[in-house]
Design a protein around this motif. Structure first.
Motif, PDB file in Angstrom:
ATOM      1  N   TYR A  18       0.829  -1.213   0.000  1.00  0.00           N
ATOM      2  CA  TYR A  18       0.000   0.000   0.000  1.00  0.00           C
ATOM      3  C   TYR A  18       0.861   1.260   0.000  1.00  0.00           C
ATOM      4  O   TYR A  18       0.524   2.240  -0.658  1.00  0.00           O
ATOM      5  CB  TYR A  18      -0.990  -0.013   1.169  1.00  0.00           C
ATOM      6  CG  TYR A  18      -2.156  -0.944   0.933  1.00  0.00           C
ATOM      7  CD1 TYR A  18      -3.102  -0.677  -0.046  1.00  0.00           C
ATOM      8  CD2 TYR A  18      -2.313  -2.100   1.683  1.00  0.00           C
ATOM      9  CE1 TYR A  18      -4.168  -1.522  -0.282  1.00  0.00           C
ATOM     10  CE2 TYR A  18      -3.388  -2.963   1.463  1.00  0.00           C
ATOM     11  CZ  TYR A  18      -4.312  -2.668   0.479  1.00  0.00           C
ATOM     12  OH  TYR A  18      -5.370  -3.508   0.244  1.00  0.00           O
ATOM     13  N   ARG A  19       1.968   1.244   0.693  1.00  0.00           N
ATOM     14  CA  ARG A  19       2.877   2.398   0.682  1.00  0.00           C
ATOM     15  C   ARG A  19       3.420   2.621  -0.734  1.00  0.00           C
ATOM     16  O   ARG A  19       3.468   3.754  -1.219  1.00  0.00           O
ATOM     17  CB  ARG A  19       4.018   2.194   1.668  1.00  0.00           C
ATOM     18  CG  ARG A  19       4.879   3.450   1.819  1.00  0.00           C
ATOM     19  CD  ARG A  19       5.993   3.333   2.849  1.00  0.00           C
ATOM     20  NE  ARG A  19       5.513   2.881   4.139  1.00  0.00           N
ATOM     21  CZ  ARG A  19       5.924   1.747   4.736  1.00  0.00           C
ATOM     22  NH1 ARG A  19       6.799   0.959   4.148  1.00  0.00           N
ATOM     23  NH2 ARG A  19       5.461   1.410   5.915  1.00  0.00           N
ATOM     24  N   VAL A  23      -0.722   4.852  -1.023  1.00  0.00           N
ATOM     25  CA  VAL A  23      -1.815   4.905  -0.055  1.00  0.00           C
ATOM     26  C   VAL A  23      -1.202   5.079   1.326  1.00  0.00           C
ATOM     27  O   VAL A  23      -0.560   4.183   1.848  1.00  0.00           O
ATOM     28  CB  VAL A  23      -2.677   3.621  -0.111  1.00  0.00           C
ATOM     29  CG1 VAL A  23      -3.789   3.692   0.916  1.00  0.00           C
ATOM     30  CG2 VAL A  23      -3.232   3.412  -1.506  1.00  0.00           C
ATOM     31  N   GLU A  24      -1.379   6.258   1.889  1.00  0.00           N
ATOM     32  CA  GLU A  24      -0.805   6.569   3.188  1.00  0.00           C
ATOM     33  C   GLU A  24      -1.893   6.548   4.253  1.00  0.00           C
ATOM     34  O   GLU A  24      -2.877   7.282   4.153  1.00  0.00           O
ATOM     35  CB  GLU A  24      -0.144   7.946   3.163  1.00  0.00           C
ATOM     36  CG  GLU A  24       1.046   8.030   2.232  1.00  0.00           C
ATOM     37  CD  GLU A  24       2.224   7.180   2.668  1.00  0.00           C
ATOM     38  OE1 GLU A  24       2.443   7.002   3.889  1.00  0.00           O
ATOM     39  OE2 GLU A  24       2.926   6.663   1.774  1.00  0.00           O
ATOM     40  N   ALA A  37      -7.370   5.579   5.240  1.00  0.00           N
ATOM     41  CA  ALA A  37      -6.575   6.305   4.250  1.00  0.00           C
ATOM     42  C   ALA A  37      -7.533   6.961   3.254  1.00  0.00           C
ATOM     43  O   ALA A  37      -8.719   6.638   3.200  1.00  0.00           O
ATOM     44  CB  ALA A  37      -5.637   5.353   3.525  1.00  0.00           C
ATOM     45  N   CYS A  39      -8.941   7.207  -0.348  1.00  0.00           N
ATOM     46  CA  CYS A  39      -9.095   6.185  -1.386  1.00  0.00           C
ATOM     47  C   CYS A  39      -8.706   6.721  -2.764  1.00  0.00           C
ATOM     48  O   CYS A  39      -9.294   7.691  -3.237  1.00  0.00           O
ATOM     49  CB  CYS A  39     -10.539   5.682  -1.415  1.00  0.00           C
ATOM     50  SG  CYS A  39     -10.816   4.375  -2.620  1.00  0.00           S
ATOM     51  N   PRO A  40      -7.735   6.072  -3.431  1.00  0.00           N
ATOM     52  CA  PRO A  40      -7.354   6.503  -4.771  1.00  0.00           C
ATOM     53  C   PRO A  40      -8.275   5.954  -5.866  1.00  0.00           C
ATOM     54  O   PRO A  40      -8.083   6.252  -7.039  1.00  0.00           O
ATOM     55  CB  PRO A  40      -5.935   5.928  -4.925  1.00  0.00           C
ATOM     56  CG  PRO A  40      -5.967   4.690  -4.097  1.00  0.00           C
ATOM     57  CD  PRO A  40      -6.860   5.008  -2.932  1.00  0.00           C
ATOM     58  N   PRO A  47     -10.432  10.578   4.451  1.00  0.00           N
ATOM     59  CA  PRO A  47     -10.173   9.144   4.588  1.00  0.00           C
ATOM     60  C   PRO A  47     -11.465   8.324   4.675  1.00  0.00           C
ATOM     61  O   PRO A  47     -12.249   8.500   5.601  1.00  0.00           O
ATOM     62  CB  PRO A  47      -9.377   9.037   5.884  1.00  0.00           C
ATOM     63  CG  PRO A  47      -8.799  10.390   6.105  1.00  0.00           C
ATOM     64  CD  PRO A  47      -9.808  11.341   5.524  1.00  0.00           C
ATOM     65  N   LEU A  49     -11.153   4.979   3.086  1.00  0.00           N
ATOM     66  CA  LEU A  49     -10.621   3.662   2.748  1.00  0.00           C
ATOM     67  C   LEU A  49     -10.010   3.034   3.995  1.00  0.00           C
ATOM     68  O   LEU A  49      -9.102   3.589   4.607  1.00  0.00           O
ATOM     69  CB  LEU A  49      -9.551   3.779   1.666  1.00  0.00           C
ATOM     70  CG  LEU A  49      -8.833   2.494   1.267  1.00  0.00           C
ATOM     71  CD1 LEU A  49      -9.790   1.536   0.575  1.00  0.00           C
ATOM     72  CD2 LEU A  49      -7.645   2.807   0.369  1.00  0.00           C
ATOM     73  N   ILE A  51      -7.824  -0.020   5.259  1.00  0.00           N
ATOM     74  CA  ILE A  51      -6.923  -1.067   4.765  1.00  0.00           C
ATOM     75  C   ILE A  51      -6.352  -1.832   5.954  1.00  0.00           C
ATOM     76  O   ILE A  51      -6.157  -1.265   7.025  1.00  0.00           O
ATOM     77  CB  ILE A  51      -5.779  -0.498   3.891  1.00  0.00           C
ATOM     78  CG1 ILE A  51      -5.004   0.602   4.617  1.00  0.00           C
ATOM     79  CG2 ILE A  51      -6.318   0.007   2.573  1.00  0.00           C
ATOM     80  CD1 ILE A  51      -3.800   1.119   3.862  1.00  0.00           C
ATOM     81  N   CYS A  60     -13.647   0.336   1.150  1.00  0.00           N
ATOM     82  CA  CYS A  60     -13.862   1.781   1.046  1.00  0.00           C
ATOM     83  C   CYS A  60     -15.315   2.076   1.360  1.00  0.00           C
ATOM     84  O   CYS A  60     -16.220   1.566   0.696  1.00  0.00           O
ATOM     85  CB  CYS A  60     -13.511   2.301  -0.342  1.00  0.00           C
ATOM     86  SG  CYS A  60     -13.773   4.096  -0.450  1.00  0.00           S
ATOM     87  N   LEU A  76      -7.185  -0.412  -9.132  1.00  0.00           N
ATOM     88  CA  LEU A  76      -6.337   0.781  -9.216  1.00  0.00           C
ATOM     89  C   LEU A  76      -5.784   0.972 -10.622  1.00  0.00           C
ATOM     90  O   LEU A  76      -5.750   2.076 -11.150  1.00  0.00           O
ATOM     91  CB  LEU A  76      -5.196   0.688  -8.197  1.00  0.00           C
ATOM     92  CG  LEU A  76      -4.284   1.892  -8.074  1.00  0.00           C
ATOM     93  CD1 LEU A  76      -5.054   3.119  -7.588  1.00  0.00           C
ATOM     94  CD2 LEU A  76      -3.135   1.584  -7.122  1.00  0.00           C
TER      95      LEU A  76
END
Length: 93
Positions: A18-19, A23-24, A37, A39-40, A47, A49, A51, A60, A76
């Motif tokens: 995830y990093r 996704v932080e 986090a 969500c992309p 935030p 999402l 995870i 999400c 993604l």
């Protein structure tokens, strides 16, 4: 020979995955491994999402998508599950 999904998930550290995908998490993961986090997968600004940094699952609450890190990767990058397996193996193994 293609790796199985279970073999691939066991070989990839979810937190590193995830990093690497940008996704932080916000704050610190609880004892069960879940962290929030942005969500992309959709136009998220807050935030939504969730995870799991232990087993790689995601959910999400904004767009409703959920699954494992392979499904996250396929969503993604808009690729099939099989293509996501191959791409993850190339990137992380």
């Amino acid at each position: 020979m293609r790796l199985t999904a279970d073999t691939l998930k066991a070989a990839i550290d979810p937190e590193s995955y995830y990093r690497a995908m940008g996704v932080e998490g916000k704050g610190k993961a609880g004892g069960n491994g879940w962290i929030l986090a942005v969500c992309p997968l959709h136009g998220d600004s807050d935030p939504s999402l969730s995870i799991n940094l232990k087993h790689g699952g995601f959910h999400c609450f904004g767009c409703g998508e959920k699954g494992d890190l392979i499904k996250f990767h396929s969503l993604l990058y808009r690729m099939t599950f099989a293509d996501a397996l191959d791409d993850l193996a190339r990137r992380f193994l």
